[in-house]
Every structure is written in structure tokens, then in C-alpha cells.
Design a protein around this motif. Structure first.
Motif, PDB file in Angstrom:
ATOM      1  N   VAL A   1     125.004  36.021  -5.707  1.00  0.00           N
ATOM      2  CA  VAL A   1     126.396  35.602  -5.770  1.00  0.00           C
ATOM      3  C   VAL A   1     126.464  34.096  -5.573  1.00  0.00           C
ATOM      4  CG1 VAL A   1     128.664  35.854  -4.694  1.00  0.00           C
ATOM      5  CG2 VAL A   1     127.142  37.818  -4.851  1.00  0.00           C
ATOM      6  N   PHE A   2     127.066  33.406  -6.501  1.00  0.00           N
ATOM      7  CA  PHE A   2     127.239  31.953  -6.424  1.00  0.00           C
ATOM      8  C   PHE A   2     125.922  31.221  -6.256  1.00  0.00           C
ATOM      9  CE2 PHE A   2     131.233  33.666  -4.490  1.00  0.00           C
ATOM     10  CZ  PHE A   2     132.041  33.427  -5.603  1.00  0.00           C
ATOM     11  N   GLY A   3     124.836  31.765  -6.784  1.00  0.00           N
ATOM     12  CA  GLY A   3     123.537  31.105  -6.719  1.00  0.00           C
ATOM     13  C   GLY A   3     122.862  31.140  -5.371  1.00  0.00           C
ATOM     14  N   SER A   4     123.300  32.018  -4.483  1.00  0.00           N
ATOM     15  CA  SER A   4     122.692  32.056  -3.151  1.00  0.00           C
ATOM     16  C   SER A   4     121.265  32.579  -3.184  1.00  0.00           C
ATOM     17  CB  SER A   4     123.527  32.904  -2.198  1.00  0.00           C
ATOM     18  OG  SER A   4     123.560  34.252  -2.639  1.00  0.00           O
ATOM     19  N   ASP A   5     120.913  33.333  -4.239  1.00  0.00           N
ATOM     20  CA  ASP A   5     119.538  33.825  -4.326  1.00  0.00           C
ATOM     21  C   ASP A   5     118.564  32.698  -4.630  1.00  0.00           C
ATOM     22  OD1 ASP A   5     120.696  33.570  -6.820  1.00  0.00           O
ATOM     23  OD2 ASP A   5     119.465  35.141  -7.726  1.00  0.00           O
ATOM     24  N   THR A   6     118.968  31.711  -5.405  1.00  0.00           N
ATOM     25  CA  THR A   6     118.082  30.580  -5.680  1.00  0.00           C
ATOM     26  C   THR A   6     118.143  29.531  -4.577  1.00  0.00           C
ATOM     27  OG1 THR A   6     119.811  29.530  -7.013  1.00  0.00           O
ATOM     28  CG2 THR A   6     118.167  30.873  -8.180  1.00  0.00           C
ATOM     29  N   ALA A   7     119.284  29.430  -3.904  1.00  0.00           N
ATOM     30  CA  ALA A   7     119.396  28.476  -2.795  1.00  0.00           C
ATOM     31  C   ALA A   7     118.563  28.925  -1.602  1.00  0.00           C
ATOM     32  CB  ALA A   7     120.850  28.302  -2.386  1.00  0.00           C
ATOM     33  N   ALA A   8     118.411  30.229  -1.449  1.00  0.00           N
ATOM     34  CA  ALA A   8     117.633  30.771  -0.331  1.00  0.00           C
ATOM     35  C   ALA A   8     116.237  31.142  -0.802  1.00  0.00           C
ATOM     36  CB  ALA A   8     118.335  31.981   0.262  1.00  0.00           C
ATOM     37  N   ALA A   9     115.582  30.217  -1.484  1.00  0.00           N
ATOM     38  CA  ALA A   9     114.226  30.446  -1.973  1.00  0.00           C
ATOM     39  C   ALA A   9     113.283  29.458  -1.298  1.00  0.00           C
ATOM     40  CB  ALA A   9     114.159  30.287  -3.481  1.00  0.00           C
ATOM     41  N   ILE A  10     112.082  29.910  -1.061  1.00  0.00           N
ATOM     42  CA  ILE A  10     111.059  29.096  -0.401  1.00  0.00           C
ATOM     43  C   ILE A  10     109.992  28.741  -1.437  1.00  0.00           C
ATOM     44  CG2 ILE A  10     109.359  29.040   1.458  1.00  0.00           C
ATOM     45  CD1 ILE A  10     112.191  29.376   2.487  1.00  0.00           C
ATOM     46  N   GLY A  11     109.639  27.482  -1.519  1.00  0.00           N
ATOM     47  CA  GLY A  11     108.590  27.051  -2.431  1.00  0.00           C
ATOM     48  C   GLY A  11     107.213  27.218  -1.807  1.00  0.00           C
ATOM     49  N   VAL A  12     106.283  27.755  -2.587  1.00  0.00           N
ATOM     50  CA  VAL A  12     104.899  27.888  -2.130  1.00  0.00           C
ATOM     51  C   VAL A  12     103.989  27.208  -3.151  1.00  0.00           C
ATOM     52  CG1 VAL A  12     105.236  29.984  -0.778  1.00  0.00           C
ATOM     53  CG2 VAL A  12     104.696  30.183  -3.187  1.00  0.00           C
ATOM     54  N   GLU A  13     102.820  26.782  -2.699  1.00  0.00           N
ATOM     55  CA  GLU A  13     101.906  26.045  -3.557  1.00  0.00           C
ATOM     56  C   GLU A  13     100.470  26.410  -3.213  1.00  0.00           C
ATOM     57  OE1 GLU A  13     102.587  21.750  -4.391  1.00  0.00           O
ATOM     58  OE2 GLU A  13     100.663  21.527  -3.365  1.00  0.00           O
ATOM     59  N   GLY A  14      99.659  26.521  -4.240  1.00  0.00           N
ATOM     60  CA  GLY A  14      98.240  26.782  -4.051  1.00  0.00           C
ATOM     61  C   GLY A  14      97.432  25.869  -4.957  1.00  0.00           C
ATOM     62  N   SER A  15      96.316  25.360  -4.448  1.00  0.00           N
ATOM     63  CA  SER A  15      95.465  24.458  -5.220  1.00  0.00           C
ATOM     64  C   SER A  15      94.023  24.933  -5.154  1.00  0.00           C
ATOM     65  CB  SER A  15      95.537  23.030  -4.688  1.00  0.00           C
ATOM     66  OG  SER A  15      96.816  22.510  -4.868  1.00  0.00           O
ATOM     67  N   ALA A  16      93.294  24.621  -6.209  1.00  0.00           N
ATOM     68  CA  ALA A  16      91.864  24.924  -6.252  1.00  0.00           C
ATOM     69  C   ALA A  16      91.156  23.816  -7.026  1.00  0.00           C
ATOM     70  CB  ALA A  16      91.603  26.266  -6.909  1.00  0.00           C
ATOM     71  N   VAL A  17      89.933  23.542  -6.640  1.00  0.00           N
ATOM     72  CA  VAL A  17      89.125  22.506  -7.284  1.00  0.00           C
ATOM     73  C   VAL A  17      87.861  23.154  -7.802  1.00  0.00           C
ATOM     74  CG1 VAL A  17      87.906  20.324  -6.917  1.00  0.00           C
ATOM     75  CG2 VAL A  17      90.051  20.759  -5.733  1.00  0.00           C
ATOM     76  N   GLN A  18      87.482  22.790  -9.025  1.00  0.00           N
ATOM     77  CA  GLN A  18      86.286  23.368  -9.638  1.00  0.00           C
ATOM     78  C   GLN A  18      85.549  22.273 -10.402  1.00  0.00           C
ATOM     79  OE1 GLN A  18      85.537  26.769  -9.344  1.00  0.00           O
ATOM     80  NE2 GLN A  18      83.587  26.318 -10.282  1.00  0.00           N
ATOM     81  N   LYS A  19      84.258  22.234 -10.262  1.00  0.00           N
ATOM     82  CA  LYS A  19      83.415  21.285 -10.988  1.00  0.00           C
ATOM     83  C   LYS A  19      83.063  21.883 -12.350  1.00  0.00           C
ATOM     84  CE  LYS A  19      80.271  17.888 -11.266  1.00  0.00           C
ATOM     85  NZ  LYS A  19      80.602  16.557 -11.581  1.00  0.00           N
ATOM     86  N   VAL A  20      83.277  21.117 -13.393  1.00  0.00           N
ATOM     87  CA  VAL A  20      82.946  21.554 -14.747  1.00  0.00           C
ATOM     88  C   VAL A  20      81.519  21.138 -15.045  1.00  0.00           C
ATOM     89  CG1 VAL A  20      83.584  21.348 -17.185  1.00  0.00           C
ATOM     90  CG2 VAL A  20      85.350  21.272 -15.439  1.00  0.00           C
ATOM     91  N   SER A  21      80.787  22.003 -15.715  1.00  0.00           N
ATOM     92  CA  SER A  21      79.394  21.736 -16.049  1.00  0.00           C
ATOM     93  C   SER A  21      79.261  20.476 -16.920  1.00  0.00           C
ATOM     94  CB  SER A  21      78.806  22.935 -16.800  1.00  0.00           C
ATOM     95  OG  SER A  21      77.542  22.620 -17.341  1.00  0.00           O
ATOM     96  N   ARG A  22      78.156  19.786 -16.756  1.00  0.00           N
ATOM     97  CA  ARG A  22      77.882  18.612 -17.607  1.00  0.00           C
ATOM     98  C   ARG A  22      77.699  19.006 -19.066  1.00  0.00           C
ATOM     99  NH1 ARG A  22      72.954  16.304 -16.518  1.00  0.00           N
ATOM    100  NH2 ARG A  22      72.315  18.253 -15.543  1.00  0.00           N
ATOM    101  N   LEU A  23      77.354  20.279 -19.304  1.00  0.00           N
ATOM    102  CA  LEU A  23      77.121  20.752 -20.663  1.00  0.00           C
ATOM    103  C   LEU A  23      78.344  21.440 -21.248  1.00  0.00           C
ATOM    104  CD1 LEU A  23      73.586  22.234 -19.983  1.00  0.00           C
ATOM    105  CD2 LEU A  23      74.158  19.993 -20.892  1.00  0.00           C
ATOM    106  N   TRP A  24      79.499  21.318 -20.584  1.00  0.00           N
ATOM    107  CA  TRP A  24      80.709  22.009 -21.015  1.00  0.00           C
ATOM    108  C   TRP A  24      81.136  21.504 -22.378  1.00  0.00           C
ATOM    109  CZ3 TRP A  24      85.940  20.860 -21.960  1.00  0.00           C
ATOM    110  CH2 TRP A  24      86.805  21.950 -21.889  1.00  0.00           C
ATOM    111  N   GLY A  25      81.467  22.434 -23.244  1.00  0.00           N
ATOM    112  CA  GLY A  25      81.954  22.078 -24.569  1.00  0.00           C
ATOM    113  C   GLY A  25      80.884  21.756 -25.585  1.00  0.00           C
ATOM    114  N   THR A  26      79.605  21.829 -25.206  1.00  0.00           N
ATOM    115  CA  THR A  26      78.537  21.495 -26.153  1.00  0.00           C
ATOM    116  C   THR A  26      77.983  22.732 -26.845  1.00  0.00           C
ATOM    117  OG1 THR A  26      76.832  21.630 -24.445  1.00  0.00           O
ATOM    118  CG2 THR A  26      77.846  19.469 -24.862  1.00  0.00           C
ATOM    119  N   GLY A  27      78.299  23.900 -26.312  1.00  0.00           N
ATOM    120  CA  GLY A  27      77.698  25.101 -26.862  1.00  0.00           C
ATOM    121  C   GLY A  27      78.651  25.899 -27.543  1.00  0.00           C
TER     122      GLY A  27
END
Length: 144
Positions: free
Chosen positions: A118-144
């Protein structure tokens, strides 16, 4: 002298309900937020791994979208509120590229339970969450 027989039980029930309802709601809300937090962290991890293991950039993009949709479905994350950001180090190079370090960040918005739309209260009462990940790409990526 007044007769107070039975009033302690009534007072206990009244005060118990007044304190119990918010406590139960807090537990439900924290459970929903924790579920979504674990979901975005899992999605970031799986998308980063998918990008690092893909044979080329086109396959990486297509596969990562499917993986994100699959993990979002498993954790009940609203795909409309999901944001995906992929960055690479070193900056300036094509992303993803061979030997790069890929950082995947996924954001989502968690709507609190039992909030009416009602009146946008569902979006106003929302909590933002965030997740991150780091990955090393192979030196040979994209060559095969």
C-alpha cells in the motif's frame, strides 16, 4: 478490600502477547534477510567461478546469467531487484581477460515479511544486501 483473584494470569497473557508478537516478527524478518544474504553470496561465488572457467567472453556472459537466475531461484531472490557488477583487475583491460582477477558483486533488495503493498510501503521497507566474490582467471583463458 478488592478481590484480585485471577488478574495475574490475565496480565501475564496480555503482556506476553504484546512482547511475543514483535519478537516473533523480528525472528522472521532476520531469517528472511539472512537467507537473501546467503543467496547473494552464493550467487556471486558461482558467477565468478563460471566466468573464470568459461572458454570465451560470450560463453561467460551467457552462462553467468543462467547461473545467477538458477541461484536466485533456489534462494528465493527477486530477480527484478538483483544487480550484477563484474570488474577486473588490472583496470583498462578487457573484462574478463586471461590472467585477470574478476570481482563479481551482486546486490538484491529484501522485502520485509508481512508488509502490505500500500502506497509503496513494501519497497520502502526493504533491506539491501550485497555479496562479492573474487576469482583468478587462468593465463590461458580464451585461447582454447
Amino acid at each position: 478490600m478488592r478481590d484480585d483473584d485471577g488478574s495475574a494470569a490475565l496480565e501475564f497473557i496480555t503482556v506476553g502477547v504484546i512482547l511475543l508478537v514483535p519478537l516473533v516478527y523480528l525472528i522472521i524478518a532476520l531469517g528472511a534477510i539472512q537467507e537473501q544474504t546467503l543467496g547473494v553470496e552464493a550467487a556471486a561465488r558461482h558467477v565468478a567461478r563460471t566466468i573464470a572457467l568459461a572458454p570465451d567472453p560470450a560463453t561467460a556472459a551467457a552462462t553467468s546469467e543462467r547461473v545467477l537466475a538458477d541461484v536466485s531461484g533456489q534462494y528465493g531472490i527477486d530477480e527484478g531487484s538483483t544487480g550484477l557488477t563484474v570488474t577486473c583487475f588490472p583496470a583498462g583491460a578487457a573484462c574478463p581477460s586471461a590472467g585477470a582477477i574478476v570481482t563479481v558483486t551482486i546486490t538484491a533488495s529484501v522485502a520485509l515479511p508481512l508488509m502490505p503493498a500500500v502506497f509503496g510501503s513494501d519497497t520502502a521497507a526493504a533491506i539491501g544486501v550485497e555479496g562479492s566474490a573474487v576469482q583468478k582467471v587462468s593465463r590461458l583463458w580464451g585461447t582454447g
